[in-house]
Write a protein that holds these residues in place. Sequence first.
Motif, mmCIF file in Angstrom:
data_model
loop_
_atom_site.group_PDB
_atom_site.id
_atom_site.type_symbol
_atom_site.label_atom_id
_atom_site.label_comp_id
_atom_site.label_asym_id
_atom_site.label_seq_id
_atom_site.Cartn_x
_atom_site.Cartn_y
_atom_site.Cartn_z
ATOM 1 N N LYS A 55 0.889 -1.285 -0.026
ATOM 2 C CA LYS A 55 -0.028 -0.095 -0.007
ATOM 3 C C LYS A 55 1.024 1.332 -0.076
ATOM 4 O O LYS A 55 1.959 1.279 0.523
ATOM 5 C CB LYS A 55 -1.048 -0.011 1.239
ATOM 6 C CG LYS A 55 -1.881 -1.201 1.059
ATOM 7 C CD LYS A 55 -2.873 -1.052 2.416
ATOM 8 C CE LYS A 55 -4.053 -2.061 2.462
ATOM 9 N NZ LYS A 55 -4.897 -1.890 1.269
ATOM 10 N N ALA A 56 0.175 2.432 -0.405
ATOM 11 C CA ALA A 56 1.022 3.652 -0.519
ATOM 12 C C ALA A 56 1.268 4.217 0.864
ATOM 13 O O ALA A 56 0.314 4.307 1.598
ATOM 14 C CB ALA A 56 0.321 4.500 -1.529
ATOM 15 N N SER A 57 2.484 4.570 1.332
ATOM 16 C CA SER A 57 2.792 5.148 2.642
ATOM 17 C C SER A 57 1.929 6.380 2.802
ATOM 18 O O SER A 57 2.141 7.127 1.782
ATOM 19 C CB SER A 57 4.258 5.085 3.045
ATOM 20 O OG SER A 57 4.837 5.885 1.869
ATOM 21 N N MET A 58 1.788 7.068 3.897
ATOM 22 C CA MET A 58 1.223 7.996 4.329
ATOM 23 C C MET A 58 2.236 8.820 4.853
ATOM 24 O O MET A 58 3.120 8.376 5.860
ATOM 25 C CB MET A 58 0.157 7.799 5.064
ATOM 26 C CG MET A 58 -0.992 6.898 4.518
ATOM 27 S SD MET A 58 -2.599 6.568 5.412
ATOM 28 C CE MET A 58 -3.200 8.287 5.720
ATOM 29 N N SER A 59 2.268 10.267 4.585
ATOM 30 C CA SER A 59 3.143 11.230 5.474
ATOM 31 C C SER A 59 2.575 11.402 6.629
ATOM 32 O O SER A 59 1.515 11.194 7.141
ATOM 33 C CB SER A 59 3.044 12.539 4.404
ATOM 34 O OG SER A 59 1.820 13.108 4.618
ATOM 35 N N PHE A 60 3.329 12.147 7.539
ATOM 36 C CA PHE A 60 3.051 12.437 8.868
ATOM 37 C C PHE A 60 1.895 13.327 8.755
ATOM 38 O O PHE A 60 0.798 13.107 9.466
ATOM 39 C CB PHE A 60 4.173 12.953 9.545
ATOM 40 C CG PHE A 60 3.730 13.645 11.080
ATOM 41 C CD1 PHE A 60 3.837 12.691 11.958
ATOM 42 C CD2 PHE A 60 3.566 14.779 11.156
ATOM 43 C CE1 PHE A 60 3.353 12.892 13.254
ATOM 44 C CE2 PHE A 60 2.995 15.369 12.295
ATOM 45 C CZ PHE A 60 3.087 14.486 13.680
ATOM 46 N N GLY A 61 1.908 14.325 8.031
ATOM 47 C CA GLY A 61 0.581 15.208 7.764
ATOM 48 C C GLY A 61 -0.572 14.510 7.278
ATOM 49 O O GLY A 61 -1.707 14.669 8.090
ATOM 50 N N GLN A 62 -0.537 13.470 6.519
ATOM 51 C CA GLN A 62 -1.907 12.617 6.215
ATOM 52 C C GLN A 62 -2.492 12.004 7.495
ATOM 53 O O GLN A 62 -3.676 11.959 7.795
ATOM 54 C CB GLN A 62 -1.618 11.828 5.089
ATOM 55 C CG GLN A 62 -1.122 12.441 3.621
ATOM 56 C CD GLN A 62 -0.722 11.625 2.512
ATOM 57 O OE1 GLN A 62 0.089 10.704 2.866
ATOM 58 N NE2 GLN A 62 -1.325 11.862 1.356
ATOM 59 N N ILE A 63 -1.391 11.385 8.153
ATOM 60 C CA ILE A 63 -1.980 10.759 9.366
ATOM 61 C C ILE A 63 -2.293 11.576 10.421
ATOM 62 O O ILE A 63 -3.290 11.188 10.991
ATOM 63 C CB ILE A 63 -0.483 9.922 9.903
ATOM 64 C CG1 ILE A 63 -0.066 8.766 8.947
ATOM 65 C CG2 ILE A 63 -0.657 9.145 11.261
ATOM 66 C CD1 ILE A 63 1.317 8.226 9.329
ATOM 67 N N GLN A 64 -1.852 12.648 10.490
ATOM 68 C CA GLN A 64 -2.053 13.570 11.498
ATOM 69 C C GLN A 64 -3.493 14.134 11.057
ATOM 70 O O GLN A 64 -4.510 14.327 12.181
ATOM 71 C CB GLN A 64 -1.248 15.034 11.513
ATOM 72 C CG GLN A 64 -1.774 15.862 12.901
ATOM 73 C CD GLN A 64 -0.697 16.974 12.873
ATOM 74 O OE1 GLN A 64 -0.072 17.314 11.831
ATOM 75 N NE2 GLN A 64 -0.385 17.357 14.019
ATOM 76 N N ALA A 65 -3.796 14.481 9.861
ATOM 77 C CA ALA A 65 -5.043 14.936 9.379
ATOM 78 C C ALA A 65 -6.238 13.839 9.590
ATOM 79 O O ALA A 65 -7.208 14.230 10.134
ATOM 80 C CB ALA A 65 -5.118 15.253 7.974
#
Length: 396
Positions: A55-65
């Motif tokens: 799966k495509a990894s998520m950035s910290f910002g995406q996880i935080q959102a």
Amino acid sequence: MPDLLQNHDDFIKAVQFAGMMNSLNAVEKPLDTYGPCWCGSGKKWKFCHKDRDKKASMSFGQIQAKSMKFYETGPCQHPSASAESCSTPSSIQSHTIQRRGGLASIAENGHVYSTKKAFQEIEKRQGQIDMAKIGVAKASTFPGFCSRHDTELFRPVEQADSILDAWNGFLLSFRAVTYELATKGAQLRSYIAMRDFIDYGQPFNQQAAIQNLLHHQQLGIQQGLEDVSGLKAMYDSAFLKQDLSGFSFYGIKFDQALPFAAAGAFMPEFDFSGKQLQRLGTGRTANQIALNITRLGNATCVGFGWFGGPNCAAAQLVQSFKALPDTDKSNAVLILSMEHLENFFCTPSWWEGLSPQVSARLHEKIAGGLPTRSPTALVETGMRVVSGEIESIFEI
């Protein structure tokens, strides 16, 4: 200013250690692919961690959102909340600090500086922690009460002529504790949800390490939620019985409005002399104290509220505060609130006008407790950032 990227190595070590402990008994491919996934999500492994590395990894910002969505709603926390008594099914965004009192007195052009928003913008700031500007309409809000109960319950502390007395001290403390309960509840829900996506695109060994670290952090959050839930139950009982006999409060009123405000509850670890008050950890019930710094009437008032009697950690913290010279107390409450509370706000021009030396010391307080708290965190002899003489004291 503090840079959380400086703690990157500590974080990596924590992840690696969690992976080595493997409390979740993670396995790359279980014998029963339709059995419960090792991560504890409750889903079958085939529909959870199978092929997660693809799966495509998520950035910290995406996880935080994704995580922040859990902080937007919640139930009404009034002691008598019910479908019949609440004005709406869910809570509104209630202010922990009065918008027309505490926040208005420190605002410039309708805005204040916030440490909480600074943490929410940590990716944009590339790991550095500093104040961030926020409008008073959104500052200090949380999903705590329906509109009716928020208005009715806190009307006594929202008036222009509100005073610091036993009942108002209780109400301010009650609201601060409710804020912590709502915040920790949202934090737990977000951690549970993060299991589903935080390790996207990672190889199995990293998936296992991340999930194990999340698991251990979740246990700590659950312990904190249990502690604050028990404390909230004490406030609910006192409110319903209209009995403050088990509640302790110490409040002071300064002779002027100070350039900051804060509200929240925390578990005191060390007092103003560096003495350890209690050891925090999973399996231990921690004593907590509510702290409010806001404007009542024409000046800043500071209130400490707690349950636990005269020998608990909260009472000892207050005793060490009382022992300080009166000339140090306005600066002491500044240090205390910045060290322990994320729900802190100040006047923008005051913050920008601090000397480089003082600014550097206060910036360190914003990241207080990360990764651990120093015993001397509240010991700041000689710091003179604000001035305010004590006009009156109220205690029960």
